[in-house]
Structures are given as structure tokens and as C-alpha cells.
Enzyme design. Structure first.
Site: not given
Ligand code: FPP
Length: 229
Positions: A2, A4-5, A7, A19, A50, A169, A175, A177
Site C-alpha cells: 500500500d 504507491n498512489g 508516494w 506503481h 481494484n 502492511r 485493516r 482489506s
């Protein structure tokens, strides 16, 4: 994997760049696992949820996956790592499925495993197991009264893979997910604020150190009680 976005956003880059950087982390983490003699690494690469992301982001992720396979296959052979997939692979674009199948076959003899969760959801997986059991019962090949935890576990996507010991995580979210809901029952959870593209050897070692300090009781009592207990 988790973050990537976030970052990418922090650098004013498109999410797809996050990604891509995440793909580089996958390469590094495979190396850490090899050095630590970890036999199974399962990566949550793409969830059933996703598919709701913007079309171009989904396309970029699928492209990245094919690209990754093309570039990393020699490394999988070099380190004798078997690629396996878990999830609704019927959802994947045919060219992605074909690339995965090719590498799965080429690496099938190796013992160490890299498992990619693709179009994966823990609830979807449990529903899949229930459906398989119901089919057998409908054919008269299974007594519904005999369905126990082992029967369900045997009908999950990869029944021969042991339950995870440790789930890491990244990016601080607290969580699961929908990740490995059945298999995670007794997994130790470790959450780090580090975003996946930044996840490095120090983060990996910190996670293993934390794991080594956990007292895993599986609902029982500690095997080595402390002097105070
Ligand atoms: C979650 O970060 C990450 C994903 C949905 C995709 C993970 C994929 C890769 C790292 C690359 C391809 C995989 C392989 C195995 C080569 P996010 O986008 O939800 O990040 P955010 O929470 O910061 O928005």
C-alpha cells in the site's frame, strides 16, 4: 503493497509512476526473502475491488505486471522461485493471463514460492470454496455434515500453501482489506508507516524482529511463561 498512489502524489507524479516504483520494491523484497530463507511470499497486487479504479490506472497496472514478468523471469530462475497466482484469474485480460501461465509453467519445479494475489478477495475465495463443496454435496460425493475447517481449507485457491506467519502492511493502514481472511486467522500483523515504494531492508528487518518478539499462543497459553506470570 500500500501507498504507491500517495508516494507518486507527494512527488507530483501520476499514480502509475507510484506503481512502477512499487514494482522495484517487489524485486528488492524478493531478495530480502531469499536472504532470510523465507519460502513463501504472498503479495496483494490487485484486489477484486481494484477493478473500480480509473481505467487508465487498471491498464497501467496490468501492463506493469506483464512488463515485470518479462524482465524478472530470469531472476525467478536464478533464485529458483516458483510463480503462483491466486484470485479470479478469469477476470484478467487474456494477454496477462497468458504471460502468467507461461511463467508459472516455466517455474513450476521450484520450491520457493512467489504468490501474486490478482483479482483477489478473501470473501470471494471463501465463497469459491463454499461453491466447490456445495457442488460435491449436490453430486452426492460429500456429506454436508462432514464439512469442517479442513474441508473448507482444502477448497481454497492454493490449499497446499501454509497459512502466513506474518502479514506486513505498508502505509500505516490498520485493516486487512479482504486479504487472506481465512488464512490470516493466526497471522501476526505488522504495520509500518513506510509507503511501499520506500520499503527497504531496514523496514523488512524491523518487521522480522518484531515478529521474533511475538508470543504466538494460538488461543492457548504461553509455552514459556514470564517470571511474573
Ligand atoms: C496499493 O497502493 C497498490 C496497488 C493497488 C497495486 C500494487 C502493485 C504493484 C506494486 C506493482 C505491480 C505488482 C507486481 C507484482 C510487479 P495504492 O495505489 O492503493 O496507494 P494509495 O493508498 O497511496 O493510493
Amino acid at each position: 503493497m500500500d501507498g504507491n498512489g500517495r508516494w507518486a502524489q507527494a512527488r507530483g507524479l501520476p499514480r502509475a509512476e507510484g506503481h512502477r516504483a512499487g514494482g522495484k520494491t517487489v524485486r528488492r523484497v524478493l531478495g530480502y526473502c531469499r536472504d532470510a530463507d523465507i519460502r513463501y511470499l504472498t503479495l496483494y497486487a490487485f484486489s477484486v475491488e481494484n477493478w473500480k479504479r480509473p481505467k487508465d490506472e487498471v491498464a497501467a497496472l496490468m501492463h506493469l505486471l506483464v512488463d515485470y514478468l518479462a524482465h524478472e523471469e530470469p531472476m525467478l530462475h536464478e533464485h529458483r522461485v516458483r510463480l503462483r497466482i491466486m484470485g479470479r484469474r478469469e477476470d484478467l485480460p487474456p494477454e496477462v493471463d497468458a504471460a502468467l501461465t507461461r511463467v508459472e509453467r516455466a517455474t513450476a519445479a521450484y520450491e520457493r514460492q512467489l504468490i501474486l494475489c490478482l483479482s483477489y478477495g478473501g470473501r470471494t475465495e471463501i465463497a469459491h470454496a463454499a461453491r466447490e463443496l456445495a457442488r460435491l454435496a449436490a453430486k452426492g460425493e460429500l456429506d454436508p455434515e462432514s464439512i469442517d475447517e479442513d474441508a473448507i481449507a482444502r477448497h481454497l485457491y492454493l490449499p497446499d500453501v501454509p497459512d502466513p506467519d506474518l502479514i506486513i502492511r505498508t502505509s500505516g493502514e490498520l485493516r486487512l482489506s479482504n486479504f487472506l481472511l481465512w488464512q490470516a486467522s493466526y497471522a501476526e500483523l505488522y504495520v509500518t508507516p513506510t509507503l511501499w515504494p520506500d520499503f527497504g531492508e531496514a523496514d523488512f528487518k524491523a518487521a522480522l524482529d518484531a515478529f521474533a518478539r511475538r508470543d504466538r499462543r494460538y488461543g492457548g497459553i504461553s509455552a514459556t511463561p514470564s517470571p511474573q506470570s
